[in-house]
Write a protein that holds these residues in place. Structure first.
Motif, PDB file in Angstrom:
ATOM      1  N   GLY A 137      27.787  19.985 -35.201  1.00 19.77           N
ATOM      2  CA  GLY A 137      28.521  18.774 -34.850  1.00 19.77           C
ATOM      3  C   GLY A 137      28.055  18.040 -33.615  1.00 19.77           C
ATOM      4  O   GLY A 137      28.688  17.070 -33.204  1.00 19.77           O
ATOM      5  N   HIS A 138      26.967  18.455 -33.022  1.00 19.03           N
ATOM      6  CA  HIS A 138      26.448  17.740 -31.852  1.00 19.03           C
ATOM      7  C   HIS A 138      25.617  16.547 -32.330  1.00 19.03           C
ATOM      8  O   HIS A 138      24.762  16.688 -33.195  1.00 19.03           O
ATOM      9  N   ASP A 139      25.893  15.390 -31.760  1.00 15.93           N
ATOM     10  CA  ASP A 139      25.114  14.214 -32.149  1.00 15.93           C
ATOM     11  C   ASP A 139      24.576  13.441 -30.946  1.00 15.93           C
ATOM     12  O   ASP A 139      23.906  12.435 -31.092  1.00 15.93           O
ATOM     13  N   ASN A 140      24.848  13.927 -29.746  1.00 14.13           N
ATOM     14  CA  ASN A 140      24.378  13.253 -28.544  1.00 14.13           C
ATOM     15  C   ASN A 140      23.762  14.292 -27.610  1.00 14.13           C
ATOM     16  O   ASN A 140      24.447  14.872 -26.777  1.00 14.13           O
ATOM     17  N   PHE A 141      22.486  14.546 -27.783  1.00 14.64           N
ATOM     18  CA  PHE A 141      21.797  15.503 -26.942  1.00 14.64           C
ATOM     19  C   PHE A 141      20.361  15.033 -26.722  1.00 14.64           C
ATOM     20  O   PHE A 141      19.833  14.225 -27.488  1.00 14.64           O
ATOM     21  N   HIS A 142      19.770  15.518 -25.654  1.00 18.13           N
ATOM     22  CA  HIS A 142      18.399  15.161 -25.295  1.00 18.13           C
ATOM     23  C   HIS A 142      17.642  16.436 -24.948  1.00 18.13           C
ATOM     24  O   HIS A 142      18.225  17.386 -24.434  1.00 18.13           O
ATOM     25  N   PHE A 143      16.363  16.427 -25.193  1.00 18.49           N
ATOM     26  CA  PHE A 143      15.492  17.503 -24.762  1.00 18.49           C
ATOM     27  C   PHE A 143      14.667  16.991 -23.585  1.00 18.49           C
ATOM     28  O   PHE A 143      13.988  15.975 -23.703  1.00 18.49           O
ATOM     29  N   VAL A 144      14.769  17.676 -22.467  1.00 21.89           N
ATOM     30  CA  VAL A 144      13.966  17.370 -21.292  1.00 21.89           C
ATOM     31  C   VAL A 144      13.048  18.573 -21.089  1.00 21.89           C
ATOM     32  O   VAL A 144      13.522  19.703 -20.987  1.00 21.89           O
ATOM     33  N   VAL A 145      11.767  18.321 -21.054  1.00 18.60           N
ATOM     34  CA  VAL A 145      10.802  19.412 -20.935  1.00 18.60           C
ATOM     35  C   VAL A 145      10.183  19.385 -19.545  1.00 18.60           C
ATOM     36  O   VAL A 145       9.652  18.354 -19.115  1.00 18.60           O
ATOM     37  N   ALA A 146      10.282  20.513 -18.861  1.00 21.86           N
ATOM     38  CA  ALA A 146       9.627  20.676 -17.561  1.00 21.86           C
ATOM     39  C   ALA A 146       8.675  21.850 -17.701  1.00 21.86           C
ATOM     40  O   ALA A 146       9.086  22.945 -18.067  1.00 21.86           O
ATOM     41  N   GLU A 147       7.406  21.595 -17.452  1.00 23.92           N
ATOM     42  CA  GLU A 147       6.430  22.681 -17.545  1.00 23.92           C
ATOM     43  C   GLU A 147       5.500  22.637 -16.359  1.00 23.92           C
ATOM     44  O   GLU A 147       5.348  21.609 -15.702  1.00 23.92           O
ATOM     45  N   GLN A 148       4.888  23.755 -16.102  1.00 25.37           N
ATOM     46  CA  GLN A 148       3.992  23.895 -14.962  1.00 25.37           C
ATOM     47  C   GLN A 148       2.570  24.054 -15.464  1.00 25.37           C
ATOM     48  O   GLN A 148       2.337  24.646 -16.516  1.00 25.37           O
ATOM     49  N   THR A 149       1.623  23.525 -14.707  1.00 27.56           N
ATOM     50  CA  THR A 149       0.221  23.746 -15.060  1.00 27.56           C
ATOM     51  C   THR A 149      -0.103  25.220 -14.887  1.00 27.56           C
ATOM     52  O   THR A 149       0.637  25.971 -14.250  1.00 27.56           O
ATOM     53  N   GLN A 150      -1.214  25.621 -15.419  1.00 33.17           N
ATOM     54  CA  GLN A 150      -1.597  27.029 -15.375  1.00 33.17           C
ATOM     55  C   GLN A 150      -2.149  27.480 -14.032  1.00 33.17           C
ATOM     56  O   GLN A 150      -2.355  28.662 -13.831  1.00 33.17           O
ATOM     57  N   SER A 151      -2.387  26.568 -13.111  1.00 30.97           N
ATOM     58  CA  SER A 151      -2.900  26.983 -11.811  1.00 30.97           C
ATOM     59  C   SER A 151      -1.733  27.245 -10.867  1.00 30.97           C
ATOM     60  O   SER A 151      -0.695  26.619 -10.937  1.00 30.97           O
ATOM     61  N   GLY A 152      -1.901  28.177  -9.983  1.00 27.69           N
ATOM     62  CA  GLY A 152      -0.876  28.485  -8.998  1.00 27.69           C
ATOM     63  C   GLY A 152       0.158  29.471  -9.512  1.00 27.69           C
ATOM     64  O   GLY A 152       0.119  29.913 -10.654  1.00 27.69           O
ATOM     65  N   LEU A 153       1.087  29.806  -8.637  1.00 27.74           N
ATOM     66  CA  LEU A 153       2.142  30.743  -8.984  1.00 27.74           C
ATOM     67  C   LEU A 153       3.198  30.061  -9.844  1.00 27.74           C
ATOM     68  O   LEU A 153       3.532  28.894  -9.642  1.00 27.74           O
ATOM     69  N   PHE A 154       3.751  30.801 -10.784  1.00 33.32           N
ATOM     70  CA  PHE A 154       4.815  30.280 -11.634  1.00 33.32           C
ATOM     71  C   PHE A 154       6.096  30.198 -10.816  1.00 33.32           C
ATOM     72  O   PHE A 154       6.467  31.136 -10.127  1.00 33.32           O
ATOM     73  N   ASN A 155       6.792  29.063 -10.871  1.00 31.99           N
ATOM     74  CA  ASN A 155       8.018  28.869 -10.109  1.00 31.99           C
ATOM     75  C   ASN A 155       9.077  28.262 -11.016  1.00 31.99           C
ATOM     76  O   ASN A 155       9.177  27.036 -11.152  1.00 31.99           O
ATOM     77  N   LYS A 156       9.869  29.119 -11.650  1.00 28.04           N
ATOM     78  CA  LYS A 156      10.881  28.658 -12.589  1.00 28.04           C
ATOM     79  C   LYS A 156      11.972  27.834 -11.900  1.00 28.04           C
ATOM     80  O   LYS A 156      12.523  26.916 -12.487  1.00 28.04           O
ATOM     81  N   GLY A 157      12.264  28.139 -10.641  1.00 26.16           N
ATOM     82  CA  GLY A 157      13.273  27.391  -9.899  1.00 26.16           C
ATOM     83  C   GLY A 157      12.909  25.923  -9.749  1.00 26.16           C
ATOM     84  O   GLY A 157      13.754  25.041  -9.914  1.00 26.16           O
ATOM     85  N   ILE A 158      11.650  25.651  -9.453  1.00 25.47           N
ATOM     86  CA  ILE A 158      11.203  24.260  -9.333  1.00 25.47           C
ATOM     87  C   ILE A 158      11.309  23.563 -10.688  1.00 25.47           C
ATOM     88  O   ILE A 158      11.734  22.415 -10.781  1.00 25.47           O
ATOM     89  N   LEU A 159      10.939  24.269 -11.765  1.00 23.28           N
ATOM     90  CA  LEU A 159      11.049  23.674 -13.100  1.00 23.28           C
ATOM     91  C   LEU A 159      12.500  23.337 -13.421  1.00 23.28           C
ATOM     92  O   LEU A 159      12.790  22.266 -13.962  1.00 23.28           O
ATOM     93  N   PHE A 160      13.417  24.252 -13.101  1.00 19.91           N
ATOM     94  CA  PHE A 160      14.845  23.979 -13.323  1.00 19.91           C
ATOM     95  C   PHE A 160      15.281  22.758 -12.527  1.00 19.91           C
ATOM     96  O   PHE A 160      15.985  21.883 -13.048  1.00 19.91           O
ATOM     97  N   ASN A 161      14.888  22.704 -11.244  1.00 21.73           N
ATOM     98  CA  ASN A 161      15.292  21.573 -10.397  1.00 21.73           C
ATOM     99  C   ASN A 161      14.756  20.250 -10.923  1.00 21.73           C
ATOM    100  O   ASN A 161      15.485  19.253 -10.976  1.00 21.73           O
ATOM    101  N   LEU A 162      13.501  20.224 -11.342  1.00 21.00           N
ATOM    102  CA  LEU A 162      12.924  18.982 -11.875  1.00 21.00           C
ATOM    103  C   LEU A 162      13.600  18.574 -13.179  1.00 21.00           C
ATOM    104  O   LEU A 162      13.897  17.397 -13.394  1.00 21.00           O
TER     105      LEU A 162
END
Length: 120
Positions: free
Chosen positions: A27-52
């Motif tokens: 029954g959901h008809d109003n939703f959006h997908f927002v994709v935040a991804e990090q490049t492969q260089s550097g350390l992975f930082n999931k917190g920054i991805l969540f914030n963005l």
């Protein structure tokens, strides 16, 4: 892509297709997908991805957020992604965690909360 991002485009395509069908069937008809991804260089930082991702969602006027790994899909039919008034871990039973033993050692997979809860 490095090993961590290998196949992510195909996973994202499958995720969007499956989640659109899953949400519309509940029954959901109003939703959006927002994709935040990090490049492969550097350390992975999931917190920054969540914030963005949250900042982009705020700018779109979203009231609720679901931070979702693209490699996990819901399988429990009662998981309807409806906001219950408090943060909720949605992926205690997913395609990635089978067989399910009732214990989830982390808050990953899918986490839903209101925009105001995220800001807190």
């Amino acid at each position: 892509c490095g090993w961590q991002g290998k196949g992510r485009t195909a996973q994202l395509d499958q995720f969007v297709h499956n989640m659109t069908a899953w949400l519309e069937a509940r029954g959901h008809d109003n939703f959006h997908f927002v994709v935040a991804e990090q490049t492969q260089s550097g350390l992975f930082n999931k917190g920054i991805l969540f914030n963005l991702g949250a900042l982009k969602s705020f700018s779109m006027g979203c009231e609720h957020l679901v931070f979702h790994d693209v490699d996990q899909l819901p399988i429990h039919p009662e998981n309807d992604y409806r906001y219950t008034g408090e943060p909720l871990h949605l992926c205690v039973k997913t395609t990635q965690h089978m067989p399910w033993d009732g214990v989830q050692p982390h808050v990953g997979g899918a986490l839903m909360m209101s925009s105001s809860d995220y800001v807190k």
